[in-house]
Write a protein that holds these residues in place. Structure first.
Motif, PDB file in Angstrom:
ATOM      1  N   ASN A  75       0.872  -1.176   0.000  1.00 33.70           N
ATOM      2  CA  ASN A  75       0.000   0.000   0.000  1.00 33.70           C
ATOM      3  C   ASN A  75       0.910   1.227   0.000  1.00 33.70           C
ATOM      4  O   ASN A  75       1.521   1.551   1.012  1.00 33.70           O
ATOM      5  N   GLU A  76       0.989   1.902  -1.149  1.00 33.98           N
ATOM      6  CA  GLU A  76       1.922   3.010  -1.324  1.00 33.98           C
ATOM      7  C   GLU A  76       1.364   4.353  -0.891  1.00 33.98           C
ATOM      8  O   GLU A  76       2.115   5.278  -0.644  1.00 33.98           O
ATOM      9  N   THR A  77       0.051   4.498  -0.831  1.00 39.51           N
ATOM     10  CA  THR A  77      -0.529   5.828  -0.643  1.00 39.51           C
ATOM     11  C   THR A  77      -1.199   6.033   0.707  1.00 39.51           C
ATOM     12  O   THR A  77      -1.245   7.154   1.194  1.00 39.51           O
ATOM     13  N   SER A  78      -1.733   4.998   1.305  1.00 39.67           N
ATOM     14  CA  SER A  78      -2.523   5.154   2.536  1.00 39.67           C
ATOM     15  C   SER A  78      -2.263   4.007   3.509  1.00 39.67           C
ATOM     16  O   SER A  78      -3.174   3.261   3.854  1.00 39.67           O
ATOM     17  N   PRO A  79      -1.013   3.863   3.986  1.00 40.08           N
ATOM     18  CA  PRO A  79      -0.691   2.704   4.813  1.00 40.08           C
ATOM     19  C   PRO A  79      -1.554   2.561   6.068  1.00 40.08           C
ATOM     20  O   PRO A  79      -1.770   1.459   6.537  1.00 40.08           O
ATOM     21  N   GLY A  80      -2.062   3.651   6.616  1.00 35.19           N
ATOM     22  CA  GLY A  80      -2.883   3.559   7.817  1.00 35.19           C
ATOM     23  C   GLY A  80      -4.315   3.146   7.544  1.00 35.19           C
ATOM     24  O   GLY A  80      -5.057   2.800   8.457  1.00 35.19           O
ATOM     25  N   VAL A  81      -4.725   3.167   6.283  1.00 39.86           N
ATOM     26  CA  VAL A  81      -6.123   2.913   5.913  1.00 39.86           C
ATOM     27  C   VAL A  81      -6.413   1.429   5.732  1.00 39.86           C
ATOM     28  O   VAL A  81      -7.455   0.935   6.134  1.00 39.86           O
ATOM     29  N   CYS A  82      -5.489   0.708   5.095  1.00 40.68           N
ATOM     30  CA  CYS A  82      -5.709  -0.714   4.859  1.00 40.68           C
ATOM     31  C   CYS A  82      -4.377  -1.439   4.691  1.00 40.68           C
ATOM     32  O   CYS A  82      -3.332  -0.814   4.597  1.00 40.68           O
ATOM     33  N   ASP A  83      -4.454  -2.763   4.639  1.00 38.10           N
ATOM     34  CA  ASP A  83      -3.270  -3.604   4.517  1.00 38.10           C
ATOM     35  C   ASP A  83      -2.729  -3.610   3.090  1.00 38.10           C
ATOM     36  O   ASP A  83      -3.357  -3.078   2.176  1.00 38.10           O
ATOM     37  N   ASP A  84      -1.587  -4.259   2.925  1.00 38.87           N
ATOM     38  CA  ASP A  84      -1.049  -4.501   1.591  1.00 38.87           C
ATOM     39  C   ASP A  84      -1.970  -5.481   0.876  1.00 38.87           C
ATOM     40  O   ASP A  84      -2.752  -6.198   1.504  1.00 38.87           O
ATOM     41  N   GLN A  85      -1.868  -5.521  -0.433  1.00 39.67           N
ATOM     42  CA  GLN A  85      -2.706  -6.385  -1.255  1.00 39.67           C
ATOM     43  C   GLN A  85      -1.910  -7.634  -1.639  1.00 39.67           C
ATOM     44  O   GLN A  85      -0.710  -7.542  -1.932  1.00 39.67           O
ATOM     45  N   ALA A  86      -2.548  -8.806  -1.626  1.00 37.77           N
ATOM     46  CA  ALA A  86      -1.867 -10.046  -2.008  1.00 37.77           C
ATOM     47  C   ALA A  86      -1.509 -10.014  -3.498  1.00 37.77           C
ATOM     48  O   ALA A  86      -2.308  -9.583  -4.327  1.00 37.77           O
ATOM     49  N   THR A  87      -0.293 -10.466  -3.822  1.00 39.94           N
ATOM     50  CA  THR A  87       0.146 -10.518  -5.218  1.00 39.94           C
ATOM     51  C   THR A  87      -0.166 -11.884  -5.815  1.00 39.94           C
ATOM     52  O   THR A  87      -0.393 -12.856  -5.102  1.00 39.94           O
ATOM     53  N   VAL A  88      -0.164 -11.925  -7.133  1.00 39.40           N
ATOM     54  CA  VAL A  88      -0.417 -13.149  -7.888  1.00 39.40           C
ATOM     55  C   VAL A  88       0.715 -13.287  -8.899  1.00 39.40           C
ATOM     56  O   VAL A  88       1.052 -12.336  -9.596  1.00 39.40           O
ATOM     57  N   SER A  89       1.305 -14.471  -8.981  1.00 40.60           N
ATOM     58  CA  SER A  89       2.366 -14.726  -9.944  1.00 40.60           C
ATOM     59  C   SER A  89       1.752 -14.950 -11.330  1.00 40.60           C
ATOM     60  O   SER A  89       0.876 -15.794 -11.487  1.00 40.60           O
ATOM     61  N   VAL A  90       2.226 -14.177 -12.317  1.00 41.88           N
ATOM     62  CA  VAL A  90       1.689 -14.243 -13.684  1.00 41.88           C
ATOM     63  C   VAL A  90       2.811 -14.605 -14.642  1.00 41.88           C
ATOM     64  O   VAL A  90       3.919 -14.100 -14.530  1.00 41.88           O
TER      65      VAL A  90
END
Length: 105
Positions: A75-90
């Motif tokens: 989360n680059e813009t609002s770390p206090g608002v929500c967690d990081d997002q899970a990545t998917v290998s493509v």
């Protein structure tokens, strides 16, 4: 891990699409010639990231403007608002997009 075929690897640069994969949704984007993926449901309010926009190497959620790095899910813009997002290998194999998803328990 199970490899799931999504469809043709025919994105334009900076194009983004969402896919339903079983009970999950994944957001795939082509940035700087590489395919990258995250869980499509934003962990903040459940909006689909694939309906947002690309800014640099981030996808920006259409609902609350939270930006996630497409390589790390950070989360680059609002770390206090929500967690990081899970990545998917493509990966691309024979012109087809494949994602690696964990096998169901």
């Amino acid at each position: 891990m199970t490899k799931i075929k999504l469809g043709p690897a025919d994105f334009a640069e900076r194009e983004m699409r969402g896919y339903e994969v079983g009970k999950r949704n994944v957001c795939i984007a082509k940035i700087h010639g590489r395919y990258k993926g995250l869980d499509d449901w934003c962990n903040h309010a459940g909006c689909l990231l694939s309906g947002g926009r690309i800014e640099g190497n981030m996808v920006v959620c259409p609902c609350h403007e939270v930006g996630f790095d497409m390589d790390t899910g950070h989360n680059e813009t609002s770390p206090g608002v929500c967690d990081d997002q899970a990545t998917v290998s493509v990966e691309v194999q024979d012109g087809v997009l494949l994602v690696d998803l964990p096998d169901s328990p």
